[in-house]
Each structure stands twice: as structure tokens, then as C-alpha cells.
Design a protein around this motif. Sequence first.
Motif, PDB file in Angstrom:
ATOM      1  N   GLN A 264       0.839  -1.205   0.000  1.00 24.53           N
ATOM      2  CA  GLN A 264       0.000   0.000   0.000  1.00 24.53           C
ATOM      3  C   GLN A 264       0.872   1.252   0.000  1.00 24.53           C
ATOM      4  O   GLN A 264       0.528   2.267  -0.618  1.00 24.53           O
ATOM      5  N   MET A 265       2.000   1.230   0.727  1.00 24.52           N
ATOM      6  CA  MET A 265       2.863   2.400   0.826  1.00 24.52           C
ATOM      7  C   MET A 265       3.696   2.627  -0.434  1.00 24.52           C
ATOM      8  O   MET A 265       3.976   3.758  -0.811  1.00 24.52           O
ATOM      9  N   GLU A 266       4.092   1.507  -1.091  1.00 26.48           N
ATOM     10  CA  GLU A 266       5.026   1.612  -2.210  1.00 26.48           C
ATOM     11  C   GLU A 266       4.350   1.813  -3.549  1.00 26.48           C
ATOM     12  O   GLU A 266       5.011   2.213  -4.513  1.00 26.48           O
ATOM     13  N   HIS A 267       3.054   1.502  -3.648  1.00 16.70           N
ATOM     14  CA  HIS A 267       2.374   1.575  -4.934  1.00 16.70           C
ATOM     15  C   HIS A 267       1.337   2.686  -4.980  1.00 16.70           C
ATOM     16  O   HIS A 267       0.358   2.609  -5.728  1.00 16.70           O
ATOM     17  N   ARG A 268       1.539   3.735  -4.170  1.00 16.86           N
ATOM     18  CA  ARG A 268       0.680   4.919  -4.201  1.00 16.86           C
ATOM     19  C   ARG A 268       1.555   6.136  -4.496  1.00 16.86           C
ATOM     20  O   ARG A 268       2.738   6.153  -4.144  1.00 16.86           O
ATOM     21  N   PRO A 269       1.010   7.175  -5.144  1.00 17.14           N
ATOM     22  CA  PRO A 269       1.814   8.378  -5.379  1.00 17.14           C
ATOM     23  C   PRO A 269       2.345   8.999  -4.092  1.00 17.14           C
ATOM     24  O   PRO A 269       3.412   9.580  -4.078  1.00 17.14           O
ATOM     25  N   HIS A 270       1.580   8.828  -2.995  1.00 16.16           N
ATOM     26  CA  HIS A 270       2.022   9.350  -1.711  1.00 16.16           C
ATOM     27  C   HIS A 270       1.620   8.357  -0.634  1.00 16.16           C
ATOM     28  O   HIS A 270       0.519   7.802  -0.678  1.00 16.16           O
ATOM     29  N   PRO A 271       2.511   8.084   0.354  1.00 15.32           N
ATOM     30  CA  PRO A 271       2.185   7.053   1.358  1.00 15.32           C
ATOM     31  C   PRO A 271       0.866   7.279   2.071  1.00 15.32           C
ATOM     32  O   PRO A 271       0.163   6.317   2.399  1.00 15.32           O
ATOM     33  N   GLU A 272       0.512   8.559   2.320  1.00 20.04           N
ATOM     34  CA  GLU A 272      -0.720   8.815   3.045  1.00 20.04           C
ATOM     35  C   GLU A 272      -1.954   8.288   2.324  1.00 20.04           C
ATOM     36  O   GLU A 272      -2.992   8.044   2.941  1.00 20.04           O
ATOM     37  N   ALA A 277      -6.497   2.289   3.288  1.00 19.17           N
ATOM     38  CA  ALA A 277      -6.513   0.847   3.036  1.00 19.17           C
ATOM     39  C   ALA A 277      -5.944   0.092   4.228  1.00 19.17           C
ATOM     40  O   ALA A 277      -6.460  -0.963   4.626  1.00 19.17           O
ATOM     41  N   CYS A 278      -4.873   0.638   4.849  1.00 17.23           N
ATOM     42  CA  CYS A 278      -4.285  -0.031   6.017  1.00 17.23           C
ATOM     43  C   CYS A 278      -5.236   0.007   7.208  1.00 17.23           C
ATOM     44  O   CYS A 278      -5.321  -0.962   7.976  1.00 17.23           O
ATOM     45  N   LEU A 279      -5.957   1.121   7.363  1.00 14.88           N
ATOM     46  CA  LEU A 279      -6.953   1.178   8.439  1.00 14.88           C
ATOM     47  C   LEU A 279      -8.056   0.151   8.193  1.00 14.88           C
ATOM     48  O   LEU A 279      -8.622  -0.424   9.125  1.00 14.88           O
ATOM     49  N   GLY A 280      -8.363  -0.082   6.890  1.00 18.69           N
ATOM     50  CA  GLY A 280      -9.332  -1.128   6.570  1.00 18.69           C
ATOM     51  C   GLY A 280      -8.813  -2.505   6.941  1.00 18.69           C
ATOM     52  O   GLY A 280      -9.571  -3.361   7.436  1.00 18.69           O
ATOM     53  N   LEU A 281      -7.515  -2.743   6.739  1.00 21.78           N
ATOM     54  CA  LEU A 281      -6.930  -4.022   7.143  1.00 21.78           C
ATOM     55  C   LEU A 281      -7.006  -4.199   8.659  1.00 21.78           C
ATOM     56  O   LEU A 281      -7.258  -5.309   9.153  1.00 21.78           O
ATOM     57  N   GLN A 282      -6.823  -3.112   9.397  1.00 16.59           N
ATOM     58  CA  GLN A 282      -6.944  -3.200  10.854  1.00 16.59           C
ATOM     59  C   GLN A 282      -8.373  -3.556  11.263  1.00 16.59           C
ATOM     60  O   GLN A 282      -8.592  -4.315  12.211  1.00 16.59           O
ATOM     61  N   ARG A 283      -9.340  -3.023  10.542  1.00 18.64           N
ATOM     62  CA  ARG A 283     -10.734  -3.379  10.842  1.00 18.64           C
ATOM     63  C   ARG A 283     -10.977  -4.856  10.584  1.00 18.64           C
ATOM     64  O   ARG A 283     -11.667  -5.531  11.362  1.00 18.64           O
ATOM     65  N   LEU A 284     -10.391  -5.360   9.500  1.00 18.52           N
ATOM     66  CA  LEU A 284     -10.547  -6.791   9.198  1.00 18.52           C
ATOM     67  C   LEU A 284      -9.905  -7.648  10.283  1.00 18.52           C
ATOM     68  O   LEU A 284     -10.425  -8.722  10.619  1.00 18.52           O
ATOM     69  N   ALA A 285      -8.766  -7.171  10.841  1.00 12.18           N
ATOM     70  CA  ALA A 285      -8.118  -7.923  11.921  1.00 12.18           C
ATOM     71  C   ALA A 285      -9.025  -7.995  13.146  1.00 12.18           C
ATOM     72  O   ALA A 285      -9.103  -9.038  13.810  1.00 12.18           O
ATOM     73  N   ARG A 286      -9.709  -6.873  13.436  1.00 15.89           N
ATOM     74  CA  ARG A 286     -10.620  -6.888  14.587  1.00 15.89           C
ATOM     75  C   ARG A 286     -11.837  -7.771  14.316  1.00 15.89           C
ATOM     76  O   ARG A 286     -12.380  -8.402  15.222  1.00 15.89           O
TER      77      ARG A 286
END
Length: 346
Positions: A264-272, A277-286
Motif C-alpha cells: 500500500q505504501m510503495e504503490h501509491r503516489p504518496h504514502p498517506e 486501506a491499512c486502516l481497513g486491514l486493521q478493521r478486518l483484523a478486529r
Amino acid sequence: IFVATLGASNYTYACATATQTAADWVGSIIGALEYIGGVPRLIVPDQTRALIARPDRYEPAVNRLVDELCDHYDVAVLPARPAHPRDKPKVEVGVQVVERWILARLRNQRFFSLAELNRAISELLVDLNRRAFKKLPGCRASAFDALDRPQLRPLPAARMVIARFKRARVNIDYHVELDGHYYSVPHRLVRSEVELRVTATTVEVLAGHQRVAVHAYSNRRGAHTTLAEHMPASHRAHREWTPQRLIAWGERIGAATAAVVRWQMEHRPHPEQGYRACLGLQRLARQFGDVRLEAACARALSIRSPTYRSVNSILAAGLDRQQLPATPAQAALPLHDNVRGPDYYH
């Protein structure tokens, strides 16, 4: 030209200001107090709009800056009644004296800065205050030493910092605008009206006469100055996530999850842009647990689609519980005379 005169001795002070704002008035009063070297019991100014918030014949109300002047120098301010010059006759005569003995003497000179003009005025003030009285013994300076100086209270240790005040409304993003810059306030004050106290170095936000925020003054137009404690909890949590922290979170889950986060960080024009998407992954973990998330990320990597959408679909369909497809092995070649082995090429 600002003019101040002491009541008993007629000792006079004058200075030039660029405008007649409250800051100019109060700055001139402070200059007069420093010139005489002390603080009188009472100051009687005009009822100018720059100083008086609510003009009234009997009970005028001064503005916030004058209130600060009174508190800092422990002095009372009693504005003269409108159209009653006899409430301050000494300074009315003092204005005429300054016009005749200072301004008239400077009328043929040209000045290119306010500081240069005030230096010339201060030199002529010495001569004015030492001119002998016509009908009384001595001069303004000697009368000041005998009558007024003993009655003055000492100046405070520090000079008052002159501030300006401005009303502002808190925007929905819990910031207020000043000179094109945006300063944060506690988010509970959204849409409420506050007062800004602005100095050359600081911006204070006052709500109900209580200071709720203080920032260093900035002249960067369009920029924001934001304190984390002013944010809602959800905004504060989002702000605290950085690429390094997100990757560290993924590594705690497993190698596959860390690889998906890194993608997610390497394939976006800007890491932010990958934060959501990463916050969505955290939701999936919960929702599904760390073990199932790691398995889903491993399957997403195997099909070369390490996106949040793919991981979410894998978990929703339960594909993470199925064995990963094996990597296709190289087919065994049949024995035949035309098939040469590696020894043939030695």
C-alpha cells in the motif's frame, strides 16, 4: 500627534503615530509613562472609538486593550465627557503648546520615517519642558520634580506587550482563521464564537474570558497550526499513524500482512494515500482475527492482488481457510533417444 500633560506641573510629552488605532493610543500612553518615569493615579483620555468600546456620558466602557493597560500599570482610566474640553484643560493647552513650539519649528523639514520624526520631537520636548514660565517661577521640568514626580508610583518591571483583539468563529474543522493562517482550538468549540488576542509572537484563543488555546504567530498564508489535544479522538488516532508504524503493525500480524501493508505504501503516489486501506486491514483484523487476516493476505499475495478489496473478498468468501494452490512443478520429460541430458553438453 499624541500629547499628554501632567495636571500639576504641565510637564508635557508628545510623539507621532502612523494611525489612530487602539494599539497606537495605548503605545503612546505607555511611552508617556516611561517618559515621566512613573505611573499616576488617573489617566483622562478622550472618548475616542479606538479606546472606548461603549461611549457614554456617565458610564463609558473601555475596550479590552485599555483594560489590560489598567491591570498591568495599576492605573485608572476616566475618559473625559464628549464635547467637554474642560474635563482635561491642561492637555488642551498642551496641544496648543506642542503645535506652536514643536510642530511649527519642524514645518519646513521633511522626514522619511516615523522614528526620525519622533527623534526630532523628543529633542524639542526637552527645550519645551525647560522653557521658563511667564508668571510662575521655574519651568515645567522643575515643577515636575517638585510636584508630580514624588506622587508617581514606580513603573512595573516589564513593559506591557501590546495586543490586538479580533472576534472569530470556529470552523467545522476546529480551526480559526487569522491573517490567512489557521489555528486549532478544542474541537468542542466548533461553530462557537471566540476572541483572539494577537501579539507579535503569539495568538491566544479566549472563550468566555478563559484562554483555551495558545499558538506561536505564523504569517504562512493557507497553512495550519494544529495541536493534537485539540483533535477529536478519531482524528488524533488517524494522525498518529505513520508508514513505519503501520508496517510495524503488519509485522506483528505476520509476514504476509506486512507485505500487503508495504505494498500500500510503495504503490501509491504518496504514502498517506495508503493509510485508509491499512486502516481497513486493521478493521478486518478486529473482525476476523489476526490468524485469518494473515492467511487472507498470503492468498492475496499468491494471486498477485495485495489490495484491501481482495483481502476483504477472500475473508468474506472464507477462501483463507482453503489451502493455497501449489506452485506448478516442472513436468517430467519422457525417456527418449532424442532427449539429451546435461552430460551431453560437457
